[in-house]
Write an enzyme that holds these catalytic residues in place. Sequence first.
Site, PDB file in Angstrom:
ATOM      1  N   GLY A 179      57.069  23.190  30.644  1.00 18.22           N
ATOM      2  CA  GLY A 179      57.030  24.527  30.052  1.00 18.22           C
ATOM      3  C   GLY A 179      56.851  24.388  28.561  1.00 18.22           C
ATOM      4  N   ALA A 180      55.880  25.085  28.001  1.00 24.99           N
ATOM      5  CA  ALA A 180      55.541  24.914  26.591  1.00 24.99           C
ATOM      6  C   ALA A 180      56.738  25.148  25.671  1.00 24.99           C
ATOM      7  CB  ALA A 180      54.396  25.849  26.215  1.00 24.99           C
ATOM      8  N   LYS A 194      44.517  23.976  15.843  1.00 26.05           N
ATOM      9  CA  LYS A 194      44.606  22.631  16.407  1.00 26.05           C
ATOM     10  C   LYS A 194      43.209  22.197  16.840  1.00 26.05           C
ATOM     11  CE  LYS A 194      47.485  24.234  19.439  1.00 26.05           C
ATOM     12  NZ  LYS A 194      48.392  24.364  20.618  1.00 26.05           N
ATOM     13  N   SER A 233      44.136  26.816  19.314  1.00 30.32           N
ATOM     14  CA  SER A 233      42.990  25.915  19.311  1.00 30.32           C
ATOM     15  C   SER A 233      41.755  26.738  18.945  1.00 30.32           C
ATOM     16  CB  SER A 233      42.826  25.248  20.676  1.00 30.32           C
ATOM     17  OG  SER A 233      42.664  26.222  21.687  1.00 30.32           O
ATOM     18  N   ASN A 273      59.174  22.303  25.964  1.00 30.73           N
ATOM     19  CA  ASN A 273      58.680  21.108  25.284  1.00 30.73           C
ATOM     20  C   ASN A 273      58.915  21.193  23.780  1.00 30.73           C
ATOM     21  OD1 ASN A 273      57.692  20.300  27.791  1.00 30.73           O
ATOM     22  ND2 ASN A 273      55.608  20.974  27.367  1.00 30.73           N
ATOM     23  N   GLY A 304      49.753  19.631  22.448  1.00 25.42           N
ATOM     24  CA  GLY A 304      49.820  20.828  21.611  1.00 25.42           C
ATOM     25  C   GLY A 304      51.243  21.257  21.324  1.00 25.42           C
ATOM     26  N   ASP A 305      52.107  21.152  22.314  1.00 25.83           N
ATOM     27  CA  ASP A 305      53.513  21.519  22.113  1.00 25.83           C
ATOM     28  C   ASP A 305      54.183  20.545  21.152  1.00 25.83           C
ATOM     29  OD1 ASP A 305      53.112  23.515  24.030  1.00 25.83           O
ATOM     30  OD2 ASP A 305      53.698  22.176  25.660  1.00 25.83           O
TER      31      ASP A 305
END
Length: 306
Positions: free
Chosen positions: A22-23, A216, A183, A26, A247-248
């Site tokens: 889970g973002a 990102k 992103s 994280n 990413g996280d």
Amino acid sequence: MAALRAHGALRLGGSLGLSVAGAESNVAIGLARLGHRVRWAGRVGADELGVLVLRTLRAEGIDATYAVTDDTGRPTGLLLTEPRLGTLTRVSYYRAGSAGSAVSPADVLPALASGSRVLHLTGITPALGPSAAEAVLAAATKARDAGITVCLDVNYRSRLWTTDRARTVLRPMRAHTDLLIASEDELPLLLERPDADESEAVQSLLAVGVNEVVIKRGARGATSFTADGTTDCAARQVDAVDLVGAGDAFVAGYLSGLLDGTDIPARLHRAVTTAAFAVATRGDWEGLPTQDELGLFDQPDGTTIR
């Protein structure tokens, strides 16, 4: 949510590793490992996977006091990750009707009552359903009004909702967001003109009240945009093993620098460093660094620390 990680093609069977994912989780773990006090608010099922999620968060030093255990029979959400080609991974979600999809403003707003400095949200939660979308907007509104920095990572997931639905839900979030992270391909979801170029996109976001936009760029690093200018940062060069969670990890590093009061170049440097840890190790969060490990990438290759 819980995560089952396959070692090969799912259709061939074989063993699965069980963890959590889970973002938001994280990012929470990444920040806690870097020495920050972190609180997690959300909803899990009254099942063993829900116990696993909360147990893992607490083991990482995260305050789960405001976590809600669903008592209506909704299960804890689940995802399956399946390596297919090199670092290409296929992810399958089982979140419809899950406890997390029913998270409400009443579940999350109390967590903002005791002096939080940053509220981190993603575009994944509102994709789970109307109640979850309402909870995210309510939390952002309350936090911004209270002077809490609101960070929104767009984190678009095409398997959870369409681009049209994402635009409808996410655009109202701009007025309540201080720090927007996305992103390059996610920026159009926040715009009236999806065909705008990057410069136009960033300027339009800054014009509606976002204070900083961070883009990102994966292996090409990242860029921060504010009203005062633009700052670029190259990515760390590492041998990628698993891109899931990168990413996280980047967000955790960036928010860590923000909380520590560093300038934008230092935040970006920390962010690309934590992202490098993520891609160099397997798992969404398992390889994230502690504060004293941030300098490991500066050691010569082959170093053994004794």
